[in-house]
Design a protein around this motif. Structure first.
Motif, mmCIF file in Angstrom:
data_model
loop_
_atom_site.group_PDB
_atom_site.id
_atom_site.type_symbol
_atom_site.label_atom_id
_atom_site.label_comp_id
_atom_site.label_asym_id
_atom_site.label_seq_id
_atom_site.Cartn_x
_atom_site.Cartn_y
_atom_site.Cartn_z
ATOM 1 N N VAL A 191 1.438 -44.064 -25.386
ATOM 2 C CA VAL A 191 2.169 -43.135 -24.614
ATOM 3 C C VAL A 191 3.666 -42.843 -24.970
ATOM 4 O O VAL A 191 4.190 -41.567 -25.023
ATOM 5 C CB VAL A 191 2.585 -43.918 -23.135
ATOM 6 N N GLU A 192 3.971 -43.999 -25.818
ATOM 7 C CA GLU A 192 5.486 -43.772 -26.521
ATOM 8 C C GLU A 192 5.420 -42.751 -27.640
ATOM 9 O O GLU A 192 6.072 -41.681 -27.898
ATOM 10 C CB GLU A 192 6.125 -45.044 -27.054
ATOM 11 N N ALA A 193 4.212 -42.881 -28.286
ATOM 12 C CA ALA A 193 3.803 -42.132 -29.530
ATOM 13 C C ALA A 193 3.808 -40.433 -28.916
ATOM 14 O O ALA A 193 4.267 -39.309 -29.559
ATOM 15 C CB ALA A 193 2.562 -42.215 -30.203
ATOM 16 N N LEU A 194 3.145 -40.124 -27.833
ATOM 17 C CA LEU A 194 2.996 -38.920 -27.357
ATOM 18 C C LEU A 194 4.202 -38.433 -26.787
ATOM 19 O O LEU A 194 4.546 -37.278 -26.904
ATOM 20 C CB LEU A 194 2.169 -38.811 -25.951
ATOM 21 N N SER A 195 5.007 -39.060 -26.353
ATOM 22 C CA SER A 195 6.263 -38.780 -25.651
ATOM 23 C C SER A 195 7.512 -37.972 -26.918
ATOM 24 O O SER A 195 7.789 -37.019 -26.890
ATOM 25 C CB SER A 195 7.097 -39.917 -24.959
ATOM 26 N N ASP A 196 7.229 -38.946 -28.147
ATOM 27 C CA ASP A 196 7.872 -38.569 -29.179
ATOM 28 C C ASP A 196 7.413 -37.330 -29.868
ATOM 29 O O ASP A 196 8.095 -36.199 -30.190
ATOM 30 C CB ASP A 196 7.925 -39.827 -30.400
ATOM 31 N N ILE A 197 6.032 -37.265 -29.902
ATOM 32 C CA ILE A 197 5.546 -35.996 -30.626
ATOM 33 C C ILE A 197 5.729 -34.782 -29.757
ATOM 34 O O ILE A 197 5.620 -33.610 -30.145
ATOM 35 C CB ILE A 197 4.059 -36.198 -30.850
ATOM 36 N N ASN A 198 5.825 -34.851 -28.345
ATOM 37 C CA ASN A 198 5.847 -33.782 -27.603
ATOM 38 C C ASN A 198 7.429 -33.268 -28.038
ATOM 39 O O ASN A 198 7.523 -32.068 -27.711
ATOM 40 C CB ASN A 198 5.664 -34.257 -26.010
ATOM 41 N N PHE A 199 8.092 -34.111 -27.688
ATOM 42 C CA PHE A 199 9.858 -33.770 -28.122
ATOM 43 C C PHE A 199 9.899 -33.119 -29.372
ATOM 44 O O PHE A 199 10.709 -31.949 -29.527
ATOM 45 C CB PHE A 199 10.731 -35.006 -28.123
ATOM 46 N N LEU A 200 9.091 -33.474 -30.509
ATOM 47 C CA LEU A 200 9.082 -32.692 -31.820
ATOM 48 C C LEU A 200 8.636 -31.469 -31.658
ATOM 49 O O LEU A 200 8.860 -30.279 -32.278
ATOM 50 C CB LEU A 200 8.393 -33.466 -32.644
ATOM 51 N N ILE A 201 7.533 -31.234 -31.015
ATOM 52 C CA ILE A 201 6.848 -29.823 -30.668
ATOM 53 C C ILE A 201 7.739 -29.041 -30.102
ATOM 54 O O ILE A 201 7.904 -27.894 -30.308
ATOM 55 C CB ILE A 201 5.584 -30.097 -30.191
ATOM 56 N N SER A 202 8.441 -29.624 -28.877
ATOM 57 C CA SER A 202 9.390 -28.665 -28.230
ATOM 58 C C SER A 202 10.748 -27.928 -29.310
ATOM 59 O O SER A 202 11.144 -27.019 -29.012
ATOM 60 C CB SER A 202 9.790 -29.377 -27.091
ATOM 61 N N ARG A 203 10.897 -29.078 -30.053
ATOM 62 C CA ARG A 203 11.954 -28.676 -31.227
ATOM 63 C C ARG A 203 11.399 -27.540 -32.313
ATOM 64 O O ARG A 203 12.384 -26.743 -32.766
ATOM 65 C CB ARG A 203 12.533 -29.679 -31.788
ATOM 66 N N ASN A 204 9.984 -27.833 -32.713
ATOM 67 C CA ASN A 204 9.682 -27.047 -33.686
ATOM 68 C C ASN A 204 8.303 -26.772 -33.453
ATOM 69 O O ASN A 204 7.493 -27.591 -33.906
ATOM 70 C CB ASN A 204 9.986 -27.639 -35.141
ATOM 71 N N PRO A 205 7.834 -25.644 -32.812
ATOM 72 C CA PRO A 205 6.560 -25.619 -32.350
ATOM 73 C C PRO A 205 5.383 -25.145 -33.454
ATOM 74 O O PRO A 205 4.333 -24.807 -33.125
ATOM 75 C CB PRO A 205 6.575 -24.466 -31.141
ATOM 76 N N ASN A 206 6.024 -24.769 -34.446
ATOM 77 C CA ASN A 206 5.416 -24.270 -35.500
ATOM 78 C C ASN A 206 4.934 -25.154 -36.833
ATOM 79 O O ASN A 206 4.808 -24.777 -37.824
ATOM 80 C CB ASN A 206 5.867 -22.871 -36.212
ATOM 81 N N VAL A 207 4.889 -26.352 -36.592
ATOM 82 C CA VAL A 207 4.395 -27.416 -37.589
ATOM 83 C C VAL A 207 3.108 -27.942 -37.104
ATOM 84 O O VAL A 207 2.864 -28.610 -36.281
ATOM 85 C CB VAL A 207 5.555 -28.583 -37.526
#
Length: 481
Positions: free
Chosen positions: A426-442
């Motif tokens: 759950v914590e891992a998903l929260s972090d990766i969602n934040f990263l995708i929101s900041r840079n959706p092309n990685v």
């Protein structure tokens, strides 16, 4: 009882009569003289005794001052072995002890500026020498070169012209004029430089100016030739190798630069700048053990700092000595102040220079973010803790890191990886969602989220993210065409 031989000596009285005195009689007079002397000393005051002692020392001690020639030889030896600070101090001492020859040593200080090109003391010294010896072509030429390197090009050209007018056969004067030709093409740089080399084939300053000219004109082959001639002229000193080594580093001839810096260190191994440069080149060329040796030497010389510890840690990491790497990362962070109770973001910004992080560049597909050395070192330390299975310690460091640098993408990515390793999906998903929101092309972000969804028993979402990875690779966007 042992007998005492009495030696008879003949003395003359004031009226010319000779008398004989026994040794025993003479000794009694000596004893009386000693008693009188001791009595006199006893009656003297402390101040009188002190004056007497100083007077005796002044008479008996040899003079400590060196001759001008001896100082010149000492300064030249230090200078040619790249001990510039020591040579400068020796010049100052020589001026103090031999003020009548101060022009010689002021001029030498100017020559040191030509090599180091920093600080005002060399510039001021060269100017003072030129004022004291305005008809000395060598001195005026030195000042002209210093003026040019300090940015005073108009004054430099004027002084170079004066030096040539004073003595047209002075090689350094023509070298000064050649240098000024970099800003005034009418002066004929190459012609003047050729004259300088012909007139003064063993003038160290002329060799250095030749290298500067060719380097600034991007004539790298000719610069290499000039520096190599310098080495050939003075093969048993450090300075020519120093000059050529730093030139070779500038043109990315790392192997050649390393060979030259090896020679410099053979002559003088306590130069922090040279040792640090060689350590960095060794690291850059994959000679990690040699780099570690250099960083070790710097530490013994008290020349190691936060960046040295960090670089040595990276070298240890490269050769698989992870425990030594962790220890050095901790030393670096301690030097950066991370372990201080009052450490905060303001402190970090004030005490850390910024540079691009290669790791960040990789993660953000070339969109590099300026990270401080502190952040970069701290993240490398955290990643190494993670790599060596010290997950709890790594997470603890990430908590502290996030308080200082909240929202840092690199630390969030590292934290999400740790959450995955420990099954905290759950914590891992929260972090990766934040990263995708900041840079959706990685693409790597979606691949990681697909893995998280898989472990959370969400196969449809996992498949959708894997499709986005394919779209990014094929079309450059997560949603495809």
């Amino acid at each position: 009882m042992a007998s005492v031989n009495i030696v008879r000596k003949t003395h003359k009285t004031t009226n010319g009569r000779q008398i004989q005195r026994t040794g025993r009689f003479e000794r009694s007079h000596k004893a009386q003289a000693v008693r009188l002397l001791l009595g006199a000393l006893f009656r003297m005051t402390f101040a009188q005794l002190l004056c007497l002692t100083v007077s005796i020392q002044a008479v008996t001690l040899p003079a400590s001052a060196m001759t001008t020639q001896a100082y010149e030889a000492a300064v030249d030896k230090l200078f040619m072995n790249t001990q510039f600070n020591d040579a400068h101090d020796m010049c100052a001492k020589a001026i103090k002890e031999n003020p009548k020859d101060k022009v010689i040593f002021l001029n030498k200080m100017g020559e040191m500026y030509i090599v180091a090109t920093k600080g005002r003391s060399g510039l001021d010294s060269a100017r003072q020498a030129a004022r004291l010896a305005p008809k000395n072509a060598q001195v005026v030429a030195t000042c002209a070169i210093v003026e040019f390197l300090a940015g005073y090009v108009v004054k430099a050209e004027q002084m170079a012209q004066e030096a040539v007018a004073i003595d047209g056969k002075n090689g350094r004067a023509h070298a000064a004029l050649a240098l000024c030709g970099l800003r005034n093409e009418m002066l004929g740089t190459h012609e003047e430089l050729a004259k300088a080399m012909k007139l003064a084939p063993r003038d160290v300053t002329v060799f250095i100016v030749a290298g500067i000219i060719h380097l600034r004109k991007l004539e790298y082959d000719q610069a290499e030739k000039a520096y190599s001639q310098f080495v050939k002229a003075f093969p048993n000193t450090a300075l020519p190798y120093y000059q050529r080594g730093y030139f070779r580093r500038e043109v990315f001839n790392n192997a050649g630069a390393l060979r030259d810096l090896d020679e410099v260190i053979k002559h003088y191994g306590n130069d922090h700048y040279v040792r640090t440069t060689r350590a960095k080149l060794n690291k850059k060329t994959g000679r990690y053990k040699e780099a570690i040796d250099d960083f070790n030497a710097l530490e013994k010389m008290s020349g190691a700092g936060n960046t040295s510890y960090s670089r040595r840690a990276e070298c240890y990491e490269k050769i698989g000595n992870f425990e030594a790497a962790i220890k050095d990362y901790r030393k670096a962070l301690d030097a950066y102040g991370v372990t201080k109770p009052n450490y905060d973001k303001k402190y970090a910004i004030a005490h850390a220079a910024t540079r691009r992080s290669a790791w960040n560049k990789m993660m953000d597909s070339g969109d590099a973010v300026e990270l401080s050395d502190t952040k970069s070192t701290w993240l490398k330390y955290i990643l190494l803790l993670q790599k060596t299975g010290k997950n709890d310690e790594a997470l603890s460091e990430l908590v502290k890191f996030s308080k200082i640098f909240p929202g840092d993408l690199n630390s969030i990515y590292a934290r999400h990886s740790l959450y995955k390793k420990t099954g905290r999906w759950v914590e891992a998903l929260s972090d990766i969602n934040f990263l995708i929101s900041r840079n959706p092309n990685v693409a790597e972000y979606y691949a990681s989220r697909a893995d998280i969804y898989k472990h959370m028993d969400k196969p449809d979402k996992s498949a959708a993210d894997l499709k986005r990875v394919q779209n990014l690779e094929k079309f450059g966007t997560p949603e495809g065409e």
